[in-house]
Design an enzyme around this catalytic site. Structure first.
Site, PDB file in Angstrom:
ATOM      1  N   SER A  15       6.370  29.926  29.374  1.00 10.76           N
ATOM      2  CA  SER A  15       5.922  28.798  30.201  1.00 10.76           C
ATOM      3  C   SER A  15       5.374  27.648  29.356  1.00 10.76           C
ATOM      4  CB  SER A  15       4.841  29.271  31.177  1.00 10.76           C
ATOM      5  OG  SER A  15       5.320  30.351  31.937  1.00 10.76           O
TER       6      SER A  15
HETATM    7  N1  SAM Z   1       4.242  35.043  30.906  1.00 11.67           N
HETATM    8  C1  SAM Z   1       5.450  34.838  30.154  1.00 11.67           C
HETATM    9  C2  SAM Z   1       5.206  34.359  28.758  1.00 11.67           C
HETATM   10  O1  SAM Z   1       4.045  34.137  28.371  1.00 11.67           O
HETATM   11  O2  SAM Z   1       6.188  34.218  28.011  1.00 11.67           O
HETATM   12  C3  SAM Z   1       6.439  33.963  30.867  1.00 11.67           C
HETATM   13  C4  SAM Z   1       6.996  34.631  32.033  1.00 11.67           C
HETATM   14  S1  SAM Z   1       8.588  34.136  32.574  1.00 11.67           S
HETATM   15  C5  SAM Z   1       8.260  32.560  33.253  1.00 11.67           C
HETATM   16  C6  SAM Z   1       8.675  35.253  33.989  1.00 11.67           C
HETATM   17  C7  SAM Z   1       8.895  36.690  33.595  1.00 11.67           C
HETATM   18  O3  SAM Z   1       8.734  37.489  34.770  1.00 11.67           O
HETATM   19  C8  SAM Z   1      10.289  36.964  33.081  1.00 11.67           C
HETATM   20  O4  SAM Z   1      10.235  37.546  31.822  1.00 11.67           O
HETATM   21  C9  SAM Z   1      10.880  37.935  34.117  1.00 11.67           C
HETATM   22  O5  SAM Z   1      11.784  38.875  33.576  1.00 11.67           O
HETATM   23  C10 SAM Z   1       9.627  38.578  34.662  1.00 11.67           C
HETATM   24  N2  SAM Z   1       9.756  39.210  35.985  1.00 11.67           N
HETATM   25  C11 SAM Z   1      10.415  38.764  37.070  1.00 11.67           C
HETATM   26  N3  SAM Z   1      10.276  39.634  38.087  1.00 11.67           N
HETATM   27  C12 SAM Z   1       9.479  40.645  37.631  1.00 11.67           C
HETATM   28  C13 SAM Z   1       8.964  41.831  38.213  1.00 11.67           C
HETATM   29  N4  SAM Z   1       9.210  42.186  39.480  1.00 11.67           N
HETATM   30  N5  SAM Z   1       8.185  42.634  37.457  1.00 11.67           N
HETATM   31  C14 SAM Z   1       7.911  42.323  36.171  1.00 11.67           C
HETATM   32  N6  SAM Z   1       8.392  41.209  35.559  1.00 11.67           N
HETATM   33  C15 SAM Z   1       9.162  40.380  36.282  1.00 11.67           C
END
Ligand code: SAM
Length: 204
Positions: free
Chosen positions: A52
């Protein structure tokens, strides 16, 4: 990044500013875009996901109002950068990522920085992690259709939850605080996150 993008735009919490000044963001960015690590934007990581924008990391972290003794749950580990910021501000962080390659590389990045108060788990985080509940802070870093009820149930008394809620393409940040038997909800800024995929999120 801290002075112009964060303090300059109204991030006031000195603990958040200090943590974001100290944790090396470039360490969590893929080599190909490492030169852009401190730019004012999200960047691509593996599995079609993103790390992000620094400003969004700061806003969401500030909304959690973390104390050093707090226990935190993050959904959406991605690169591990947000988890590293949470780990700098709280006592324990459990972070859940649905893509195994991301969980593995985040584990390695966090371990290399010696952050031993973060546990990275691979799976669908939309049901939270009841065994480790309650949490003083819960942060969802993917866009949800609504706030998964299981997460609200896992908030400690006075616990805070931050989650982008809206469509698959665009959301609004929602902050929920547990007060007694009920909760108080506040709407925050508009945002655009990749979708939260899972049992209580969007379909694959
Ligand atoms: N917090 C992260 C960072 O610091 O890099 C950025 C997160 S990215 C915007 C969103 C993440 O949520 C992705 O890696 C995606 O695979 C994960 N995601 C989506 N649905 C999810 C779920 N149900 N459980 C766990 N992770 C999930």
């Amino acid at each position: 990044m801290v002075e112009v993008q964060l303090r300059g735009r109204g991030i006031l919490d000195e603990r958040v500013l200090e943590a974001m000044g100290r944790v090396p963001r470039h360490h969590f960015v893929p080599l190909a875009s490492r030169a852009k690590a401190y730019e004012d934007k999200p960047l691509p990581i593996d599995c079609g996901q993103t790390i992000s924008q620094p400003y969004m990391v700061a806003i969401m972290t500030e909304l959690l109002q973390l104390r050093p003794t707090d226990r935190v749950l993050e959904l959406g580990t991605g690169s591990g950068y947000q988890a590293a910021i949470l780990a700098a501000l709280a006592s324990k962080v459990l972070t859940i990522e649905r893509h195994e390659p991301l969980a593995k590389s985040a584990r390695a990045s966090l371990g290399a920085l010696g952050l031993d108060n973060v546990q990275v788990v691979c799976g669908d985080g939309t049901l939270g992690s009841p065994l480790d509940a309650p949490y003083d802070g819960i942060m969802v870093t993917a866009g949800a259709p609504d706030i998964p009820a299981a997460l609200v149930a896992q908030l400690a008394p006075r616990g805070r939850l931050v989650c982008p809620v809206g469509s698959r393409e665009a959301q609004t940040l929602i902050q929920i605080t547990r007060r007694g038997e009920g909760t108080v909800e506040k709407k925050g800024t508009a945002c655009m996150f990749v979708p939260l995929i899972g049992e209580r999120g969007w379909a694959e």
